[in-house]
Each structure stands twice: as structure tokens, then as C-alpha cells.
Design an enzyme around this catalytic site. Sequence first.
Site, PDB file in Angstrom:
ATOM      1  N   TYR A  43       0.867  -1.189   0.000  1.00  0.00           N
ATOM      2  CA  TYR A  43       0.000   0.000   0.000  1.00  0.00           C
ATOM      3  C   TYR A  43       0.900   1.235   0.000  1.00  0.00           C
ATOM      4  CZ  TYR A  43      -3.868  -3.064   1.527  1.00  0.00           C
ATOM      5  OH  TYR A  43      -4.811  -4.053   1.633  1.00  0.00           O
TER       6      TYR A  43
ATOM      7  N   SER B 139     -22.077   3.044  -0.661  1.00  0.00           N
ATOM      8  CA  SER B 139     -21.998   4.158   0.289  1.00  0.00           C
ATOM      9  C   SER B 139     -23.244   5.029   0.272  1.00  0.00           C
ATOM     10  CB  SER B 139     -20.779   5.027  -0.024  1.00  0.00           C
ATOM     11  OG  SER B 139     -20.947   5.689  -1.272  1.00  0.00           O
TER      12      SER B 139
ATOM     13  N   LEU C 260     -18.532  -2.070   1.668  1.00  0.00           N
ATOM     14  CA  LEU C 260     -19.325  -1.091   0.908  1.00  0.00           C
ATOM     15  C   LEU C 260     -19.036  -1.185  -0.589  1.00  0.00           C
ATOM     16  CD1 LEU C 260     -19.212   2.082   3.194  1.00  0.00           C
ATOM     17  CD2 LEU C 260     -20.947   0.274   3.073  1.00  0.00           C
TER      18      LEU C 260
ATOM     19  N   ARG D 137     -16.353  -0.962  -2.235  1.00  0.00           N
ATOM     20  CA  ARG D 137     -15.440   0.119  -2.639  1.00  0.00           C
ATOM     21  C   ARG D 137     -16.163   1.443  -2.918  1.00  0.00           C
ATOM     22  NH1 ARG D 137     -13.691  -4.583  -4.638  1.00  0.00           N
ATOM     23  NH2 ARG D 137     -11.605  -5.231  -4.009  1.00  0.00           N
TER      24      ARG D 137
END
Length: 331
Positions: free
Chosen positions: A56, A212, A206, A208
Amino acid sequence: MQKRQLGRDGLVVSAAGLGCMAMSGMYGPSDRAESIATIHSALDAGVNLLDTGDFYGMGHNELLLSEALRERSRSDVVLSVKFGALRSPDGAWLGYDARPAAVKNFLYHSLTRLNTDYIDIYRPSRLDPNVPIEETIGAIAEMVEKGYVRHIGLSEVGVETIRRAAAVHSIVDLQIEYSLMSRGIEAEILPACRELGIGITAYGVLSRGLLSGAWSKERVLAGSDFRAHGPRFTGENLDHNLSLVATLQTIADAKGASIAQIASAWVVAQGADIIPLFGARRLHQLHDSLASLEINLNADELGTIERTIPKGSAAGERYNAYLMQHLDSER
């Protein structure tokens, strides 16, 4: 914050974890101060499970966590780290390396960046097709014996791989995508994990951002945001998926909650052995997600949600074709 046991090894974690990937550019630019504030707020709320990957931001996320945890007690935090993904300087994905020597090399770098003597859960991010899983797990098991790792986890692997890994060393959890739009684990993977006493740490609850309630067709994604190339976020697939999300609004309104909270609460309701990883990178996202832990969905509400977004109703694959071929869990 409620606590739950993850797997059979006696590891106790918060009822939800914080996924830190989005804090390191995977979803476009992020704000360092806001990210650290979000980590601190999660810890203050009782979240002790923090999930990261050495790829990451190619070390950025681990360094960020090290900074955020500087004044915290190490024993109060459960660090979950994925390793093995290979990337070039332009950010392209090059595959995975889970050879025993690579395991130890990746681990040394993570321990250094995180400024810690041990990692609580260490896991290969994907199955390396060129290395038997027994060799990879055996190498991590050596690190457990030496105290550098406390528990071994898996990520995005199928039933055969799970059983082979568990035959080498106890596995505390499987990290895998699970949401109303991604329910592939239900047929075989989840039952196998439950049989073996392996917990589930669910990311992408969610989907990605699709679930949402704030996504729109007009949203423009940064070039570094990998969702820009995601099949579920483009063209007619996006139109279809957003129409599914819109159907949750009535349920959310009746509960006095947001669509995102209903989607998260659905994952929580699937079992005490499933720990959602909330991928928040901003304070308001974290607070919205944690509030979902207080929402209890009854049988009628769960049935309505099932009819509203039935299994397999999402349009498009989870990843693009290149990344999908690395998912042992989808074979």
C-alpha cells in the site's frame, strides 16, 4: 466496542477493524493529517484491529501507521499485514512472490517500517501460483516460532488452498471481500472456514464505495484510483449497480440510518465470526461506519434486503481481468 474471538487461537479483536489501504493512494490522493486523526479516533473508539499491506503505497501505509502509533501501547493494537504483491515504479502490478526467502525479506521490511518487534497476523496477499502454499505457510510458521509473527492469516484463496494451509499451521482468519454485492464466499469458502475454525475479516463491505449511498455517475476518479478501471464502476454496469443501491433507501429511512450503515450492518449480521474491515480514510467515514455496529437488523429486514439485492445481482466482476486471474478464491 464489542470484542470477538478471531479463529481458534484465542486472538481477541474488536467487532470491526480499520482497513488502511485508502490512506496510501489506492483510491486517489489522501490527506496525511486526516488519516492519522482517523487512526487515532478508531483506537479511541475501541478498534484494535488495523489492517495494512506492505505494498500500500509501497511502504507508505506502514510508515503512516508507525507514526500514528508512536504514542500508543503496542499491546493495545492488533496489526494485520499482507505481503507479496510486486509493483513497478509506475505503479503497475507485476504479480506475487511468496517464496520462503521472500516471506522473510518482506517481513523484515515490514517490521522495520512499522517499528515493531512482531506482527500479530501475517498473510500472503494472494496465492503465488509458482509456490506451493505449504512452503509459504511453513516459512511464516518459522517466523511464529521465532516470535516475529503471532498468527497466520490467508487472503483471497479458495477451499483447497485453505485446507492445505491449515494442515501446515493453524490459520486465524481469511481476509476476503464480502458485501451485499460480493457474496461468492457463501457457497463453499465460508462453510469450510467455519468447519476449520477460521474467522473471516471482510473487506470491501461497501463494495469500494458503491454501497456508500454517495456514489454517482458523474463522479470523476483520479488516475491513481484503481476503481477507474473496475468493471462495476463503468458504463451500463455502473447504472445497474447504482439502481440496486437506490433500492436500499427505503430500508435505511425506516431505520433512521444511511445506506452505507445498512450495508455494513448486513455484513455484521452474517455471523459473529465475520469481522468487517471499514476502509475509512476520513473521520466522518469512520464514525458513519462504526455507527452501523449499533444497528440490529431483524429477520424481516434481512429478508427484505435479500429480496432487494439478491445474491449475484451486481453487474461486473470485482476486479479487471488481470487482477481477477490472481484470485484463487474465484476458481
